[in-house]
Write a protein that holds these residues in place. Structure first.
Motif, PDB file in Angstrom:
ATOM      1  N   ALA A  10      48.374 100.105   5.950  1.00 39.30           N
ATOM      2  CA  ALA A  10      49.361 101.173   5.829  1.00 39.30           C
ATOM      3  C   ALA A  10      50.445 101.106   6.896  1.00 39.30           C
ATOM      4  O   ALA A  10      51.582 101.501   6.654  1.00 39.30           O
ATOM      5  CB  ALA A  10      48.658 102.529   5.893  1.00 39.30           C
ATOM      6  N   ARG A 127      40.315  98.904  12.598  1.00 39.99           N
ATOM      7  CA  ARG A 127      41.043 100.103  12.998  1.00 39.99           C
ATOM      8  C   ARG A 127      42.202 100.418  12.055  1.00 39.99           C
ATOM      9  O   ARG A 127      42.901 101.421  12.242  1.00 39.99           O
ATOM     10  CB  ARG A 127      41.564  99.931  14.431  1.00 39.99           C
ATOM     11  CG  ARG A 127      40.441  99.935  15.461  1.00 39.99           C
ATOM     12  CD  ARG A 127      40.827  99.233  16.747  1.00 39.99           C
ATOM     13  NE  ARG A 127      39.780  99.392  17.766  1.00 39.99           N
ATOM     14  CZ  ARG A 127      38.636  98.696  17.779  1.00 39.99           C
ATOM     15  NH1 ARG A 127      38.397  97.788  16.841  1.00 39.99           N
ATOM     16  NH2 ARG A 127      37.732  98.895  18.720  1.00 39.99           N
ATOM     17  N   THR A 129      44.235 101.387   8.511  1.00 43.14           N
ATOM     18  CA  THR A 129      44.119 102.147   7.266  1.00 43.14           C
ATOM     19  C   THR A 129      44.481 101.210   6.129  1.00 43.14           C
ATOM     20  O   THR A 129      45.602 100.697   6.069  1.00 43.14           O
ATOM     21  CB  THR A 129      45.059 103.362   7.253  1.00 43.14           C
ATOM     22  OG1 THR A 129      44.708 104.242   8.329  1.00 43.14           O
ATOM     23  CG2 THR A 129      44.959 104.112   5.936  1.00 43.14           C
ATOM     24  N   LEU A 214      46.727 105.268  -1.108  1.00 40.01           N
ATOM     25  CA  LEU A 214      45.999 105.509   0.137  1.00 40.01           C
ATOM     26  C   LEU A 214      44.609 106.015  -0.177  1.00 40.01           C
ATOM     27  O   LEU A 214      44.398 106.702  -1.173  1.00 40.01           O
ATOM     28  CB  LEU A 214      46.759 106.541   0.989  1.00 40.01           C
ATOM     29  CG  LEU A 214      48.012 106.033   1.704  1.00 40.01           C
ATOM     30  CD1 LEU A 214      48.793 107.200   2.267  1.00 40.01           C
ATOM     31  CD2 LEU A 214      47.633 105.057   2.808  1.00 40.01           C
TER      32      LEU A 214
END
Length: 215
Positions: A10, A127, A129, A214
């Motif tokens: 992301a 770590r 997204t 997402l």
């Protein structure tokens, strides 16, 4: 089910580890294409101009069918390829990983370098997204402004239960809601909209695109 595609990340992130006095600083950056990846690499090189190595790995393309890596002066096969293998194992695309090494004075050997570079990227990605990508169909629904608030609530609940996602809402003569819907859920959407509006709402089905979703 909708066809799944390789995922991406992301947002850019940075992560550092120290192994036997050497610093390994990893940047993971989402990119649009190879040129975008090259720009990200150049930015890291400029910022850390005094580092000995900037090893890289990138995967690009909707299908993840373009890949490239560089050992940047490390022994052949000890940096770029292990980094690339991590990206492949995570099923990622449109991403570049850059590991900057500040040499600490102790040689790690080929096996040690492979572990160091792959671990650097793995820990950074832990770590991140991750953004799923799926092929979804665009659907638009026009509704009178007076009923827009109620329909907004209905659609937000609906997409949560049907692996769909809401797009932009525009306001003109009517409020137009945009949804991205799996092909197999289109008939369900029509039925549920009809039930929610006493048959007044008629969704307009548009094109199919690969859409970022997402988690």
């Amino acid at each position: 089910m909708s066809r799944s595609y390789p995922s991406t990340v992301a947002a850019p992130l940075e992560h550092e580890i120290v192994i036997t006095k050497s610093r390994f600083i990893t940047h993971v950056v989402p990119v649009a294409d190879v040129a975008d990846a090259d720009r990200a690499i150049a930015e890291v090189r400029r910022a850390a101009w005094d580092a000995r190595h900037h090893c890289t790995a990138m995967v690009t393309g909707v299908l993840g069918d373009q890949a490239r890596s560089s050992d940047d002066g490390e022994p052949s096969g000890t940096a770029g390829v292990p980094m690339l293998e991590v990206l492949r194992r995570r099923d990622l695309t449109d991403v570049v990983a850059i590991v900057t090494r500040y040499f600490g004075g102790v040689k790690l050997g080929a096996g040690g370098l492979v572990r160091a570079y792959s671990t650097s990227v793995s820990e950074a990605l832990d770590r991140a997204t991750v953004v799923r990508r799926v092929a979804l169909t665009r659907v638009s629904v026009d509704v009178e402004h007076a009923d827009a608030g109620r329909l907004d609530n209905v659609l937000r609940s609906w997409v949560d239960h049907h692996d769909a996602t809401l797009g932009d809402t525009t306001y003109g003569a009517a409020a137009t809601f945009e949804l991205w819907v799996p092909a197999q859920e289109l008939d369900v959407l029509r039925t549920d909209l009809a039930a929610a509006s006493a048959g007044a709402l008629d969704p307009v089905v548009g094109d199919v695109r690969v859409v970022d979703v997402l988690p």
